[in-house]
Structure formats: C-alpha cells, structure tokens
Motif scaffolding. Structure first.
Motif, mmCIF file in Angstrom:
data_model
loop_
_atom_site.group_PDB
_atom_site.id
_atom_site.type_symbol
_atom_site.label_atom_id
_atom_site.label_comp_id
_atom_site.label_asym_id
_atom_site.label_seq_id
_atom_site.Cartn_x
_atom_site.Cartn_y
_atom_site.Cartn_z
ATOM 1 N N MET A 80 0.830 -1.210 0.000
ATOM 2 C CA MET A 80 0.000 0.000 0.000
ATOM 3 C C MET A 80 0.865 1.260 0.000
ATOM 4 O O MET A 80 0.539 2.243 -0.670
ATOM 5 N N ALA A 83 2.225 1.723 -3.504
ATOM 6 C CA ALA A 83 1.167 2.205 -4.396
ATOM 7 C C ALA A 83 0.855 3.668 -4.129
ATOM 8 O O ALA A 83 0.658 4.453 -5.069
ATOM 9 N N SER A 132 3.522 0.107 -10.674
ATOM 10 C CA SER A 132 2.237 -0.379 -11.176
ATOM 11 C C SER A 132 2.374 -0.770 -12.638
ATOM 12 O O SER A 132 2.691 0.070 -13.497
ATOM 13 N N GLY A 310 -4.093 6.152 -3.295
ATOM 14 C CA GLY A 310 -3.387 5.013 -3.871
ATOM 15 C C GLY A 310 -3.332 3.830 -2.930
ATOM 16 O O GLY A 310 -3.475 2.672 -3.354
ATOM 17 N N LYS A 313 -6.780 2.212 -2.960
ATOM 18 C CA LYS A 313 -7.079 1.548 -4.231
ATOM 19 C C LYS A 313 -6.355 0.213 -4.328
ATOM 20 O O LYS A 313 -6.931 -0.789 -4.770
ATOM 21 N N VAL A 314 -5.090 0.169 -3.921
ATOM 22 C CA VAL A 314 -4.340 -1.074 -4.043
ATOM 23 C C VAL A 314 -4.798 -2.102 -3.016
ATOM 24 O O VAL A 314 -4.630 -3.306 -3.212
ATOM 25 N N SER A 317 -7.573 -3.771 -4.914
ATOM 26 C CA SER A 317 -7.188 -4.451 -6.147
ATOM 27 C C SER A 317 -6.132 -5.528 -5.948
ATOM 28 O O SER A 317 -6.094 -6.508 -6.683
ATOM 29 N N THR A 318 -5.273 -5.363 -4.949
ATOM 30 C CA THR A 318 -4.132 -6.275 -4.807
ATOM 31 C C THR A 318 -4.067 -6.962 -3.454
ATOM 32 O O THR A 318 -4.000 -8.192 -3.372
ATOM 33 N N SER A 373 -3.012 -12.197 -11.503
ATOM 34 C CA SER A 373 -2.131 -11.402 -10.645
ATOM 35 C C SER A 373 -0.902 -12.202 -10.255
ATOM 36 O O SER A 373 -1.022 -13.268 -9.635
#
Length: 457
Positions: A80, A83, A132, A310, A313-314, A317-318, A373
């Motif tokens: 995190m 990102a 990214s 950021g 968001k990560v 998503s991740t 991923s």
C-alpha cells in the motif's frame, strides 16, 4: 490422490469463473472454503487447535482473518505504501517526467523492430521506479505507442511490447521481491543485487530479442494473409506529456530505490532504513520539492491526498486479492494436493531438483494465469518454496528466484491481467490478440529464467 483430484476440479472451476469475469478475490475465497471443508473430512482442520473458536463454521472464517491479520501490518502495508507513493508521483507529474526523459532518445531510432526491442528494455528499467504495471502501461500507451505506430509497427506489436514492459518484478520496491527476500532470510536490496540482477539481465535480453523476431514474424504473417497494417497514427507527444513536471522531477520516483540501496548492509550498514520509512522520507522530499516549485502550500498539500487514495485503491485491487489467494492456497495445502506433488518430486533422487523446479514453476504459472495477478499467486504459494527446496537438498534461492520471476512472466501471458486489458482497450484490440504475441516471448523467457538461475545461483 483424492486431494489432487479435488484440487484440480476446484482450480478448473475457479479458472472458468475468472474467465467469465466473476470477481476473482471472492471466487478464490469461496474456493478456499470449499477445499478447507473437504480437508476437514480427512482430519485437517482450518486452524490450529489452540486458535480454534470451538465451532467449525467460525474456524473457516478465523483462518481467513488470521491470514489478514498476519499480512496487513507487514507486506500488505508495504504494498500500500508503494502504491501510494506511485500514485503521488503520477499526481505531481513526476512519473510523466521520468517517462518523457526515458523515451526521448527513442525518437532517433528509425528501425521499427529495433525500436520495439529498445522500448521493452527502457520500459523494464522504468518499472523499477513505476511499480504499477497498469500505470506504466498507460503512460507508455500515451507516449511511445503513437511513435511506434507512426514508424510502421502494427498496433498489436506495439501493444504486446508495452504490455510486457513490467513482466519482471524487480527491485527493492517490488512486493514479490520483498516476499522472496523474507523467505530467504535476507534483506531485499541484497536479494535484488545478488540474486535477481544476474538472472534478470539474461531474461531482459531474451525478451528484447524475442520481441524483435516474434513481432516481426506475426506482422509478416498477417501481411501474407491480407490483414491490412494499421494506418500510422499522428504523434502528439506534447499532449501525451501534458501535466508532466519539470525535468528534475524525473529523479523523484527513484528516491526510494536510491535510499534503500545507500542505507543497506551492502553500502552503509550503520543506518538501518526500512522500506516503509524510506518511502515516507521520499514522500516528504517530493512534497518539499513540489512546494518549492509551485509555491502553493494548500495545493501541494491537496496533491498529497493521492498517497492515501493510492493506498486504498491497491488494498481493493491487490492486497485483498492476495489474502483471498492465500486462503485458496491454504485449502490446497490442507487437502494435500500440492504436498503430494512435492513429495513425488523429492523421491526422484538426482532428477528431483529439476522436477521440483518445474512443479513449482507450473503451480506459479497456472495460479497467475487463473488469478491474473503475479502478486496473488506468488504470495499464495511462496511459503512452499523453503520446504520444497529442503526436500531435495538445494539452496532455497535456486527455487525462489526463478519462481518469483516466473509470476511476472506468466501475468504477461494472461488475458485477464489488468495491464493487458488496459493496453488492449487503448489499442482497440482484444486481450487475446495481445497475449498470442506475448506467449511465445514469455515462454522463451521462462526457459532462460530457469537456465540462468541454474547457472548463477
């Protein structure tokens, strides 16, 4: 054997669901629960007896929350932070400044396929600082893609190269590299310099040369079939770099890597700098530079909001995907399917080392293609690497490095990977049109990855 069959059946269902655009994290979470329930029939409970809630249904969920609790404070926070820094660099125009600096010399290359090869090398270098894959792909699609097409490269060839510019997860800021270093009991800078670089240099050269020949062959084949080449698109690099910061901003994305290398056991061991602290220092330096450049304290503060945007968001998503994939891997381990394969490889005496390597590579490639991923796949199955290496009596690095790098290579072959989807959308192609051009190159890279690891590690 039953465990292997159940595992294969669940993997097939997961692959089908992901290809049909079901939400991957929750699909993996449910699949993990299914395998844990199946494993319970053979006496393999979801959590250790000391951590049991006293009710099996709650224990299933306890297994997931325990994984989350163990992952978020360490590697989850690292991802995190990275990102957040990356999004902040994009917000202040530093990422575009770096890309502008790197792609400027490319305009002097007139041979389209040499330009393709050089584009990949430069893109892979930039991936050390722009972590990214999707972000880097979008920047290159806005900047170098029009130049490639204008020089006569087909849209598919240009998109395939740009989609693969982050195919190797390299450097101290790579979450996969951090995980591998942790498993090997070393710091991430030492792992990067001593283990990754020798192998990566061979793979980078292979991918560059591979793209030169593979993309030229595909374009020639399409021409013979009567497929018209795409008309050259007008170059508008000024528009592509709109919002880029001053040229010295190109140094800002490099700060974390520079700081981590300087304050590492390999250079200056008296000062210990963690990745998270290094990124925070880099953010503050970037903030001061941005403030002095634009002389607007309120606006400079407003742009730092990108750090936390950021990070959030990560997580969705991740990090969330990684935790769900780890539960999926836990279910596979409890069922015994993977351990059966490892035991079989360990029993093959002299051939066991190679069999073990190919078993782990196969698991990583399949898991990456299924999830889309490389991070999720590697975090899920990397805990198996030390045990697998010990079972055949080899250094864990011999397995860890090629398997870790294979996760990124496999992501570039996956039509549901975020970077492939993003690049395909801008190029006006389907993801399958791109991956059919990346698969031959990445398969060659996987072979060189194994050979270079065997030679250098």
């Amino acid at each position: 054997m039953i465990g292997v069959l159940i595992t294969l059946a669940v993997v097939a269902v997961v692959a089908y669901c992901v290809l049909k655009n079901y939400y991957p994290p929750f699909v993996l979470l449910l699949a993990g629960f299914v395998m844990l329930i199946c494993a319970a029939f053979y006496g393999q409970m979801p959590v250790a007896e000391g951590k049991s809630t006293g009710f099996f249904g709650f224990d299933l969920h306890q297994a997931f929350t325990s994984l989350m609790a163990g992952r978020l404070p360490g590697l989850g926070l690292n991802i995190m932070m990275i990102a957040g820094f990356s999004v902040y660099m994009d917000r202040i125009g530093a990422s575009k400044a770096l890309v502008k600096l790197c792609v400027k010399p490319l305009s002097a290359i007139r041979s389209p396929y040499i330009l393709l090869a050089v584009t990949y090398v430069i893109g892979q270098f930039m991936a050390l600082f722009i972590n990214s894959a999707v972000g880097l792909g979008l920047l290159l699609m806005a900047s170098i893609y029009p130049l490639l097409v204008a020089l006569g490269v087909s849209r598919a060839s240009a998109a395939a190269v740009i989609g693969s510019t982050c195919c190797l997860d390299l450097g101290p800021a790579s979450s996969n590299a951090m995980r591998a270093a942790d498993l090997l009991g070393t710091d991430v800078v030492t792992y990067f310099v001593q283990s990754q670089i020798p192998v990566a240099l061979c793979v980078v050269a292979t991918v560059a040369v591979g793209h030169f020949f593979v993309q030229r062959w595909f374009d020639a084949r399409d021409a013979k079939k009567g497929v018209s080449r795409n008309a050259a698109e007008a170059q508008d690099l000024e528009k592509a770099f709109e919002g880029a910061g001053p040229s010295y901003y190109a140094l800002l994305p490099m700060l974390p890597l520079v700081l981590l290398i300087i304050f590492s056991p390999m250079v200056y061991a008296d000062v210990k700098l963690s990745l998270q602290t290094g990124i925070m220092v880099s953010i503050m330096i970037a903030f001061i530079v941005d403030l002095l450049t634009h002389r607007g304290f309120k606006d400079a503060c407003e742009r730092t909001k990108a750090v936390f945007e950021g990070m959030g968001k990560v997580f969705t998503s991740t990090v969330g995907l990684i935790c769900c994939a780890e539960l999926f891997a836990l279910g596979m381990n409890k069922l015994g399917g993977v351990s059966t394969l490892i035991s079989a490889a360990a029993s093959m005496e002299n051939a066991g080392v190679w069999v073990m390597l190919f078993v782990m590579l196969g698991i990583m490639v399949v898991a990456t293609v299924v999830t889309g991923s490389g991070n999720a796949a590697f975090f899920a199955f990397s805990p198996l690497l030390p045990e697998a290496a010990a079972s055949v009596g080899i250094n864990a690095a011999v397995l860890a490095v090629p398997v870790q790098l294979s996760a990124g290579l496999a992501r570039t072959m996956c039509p549901i990977a975020g970077v492939i989807i993003a690049v395909a959308g801008i190029a006006g192609l389907t993801p399958f049109e791109i991956v059919r051009r990346t698969v031959p190159v990445m398969l060659l890279a996987l072979i060189v990855n194994v050979a270079a690891s065997a030679a250098f590690l």
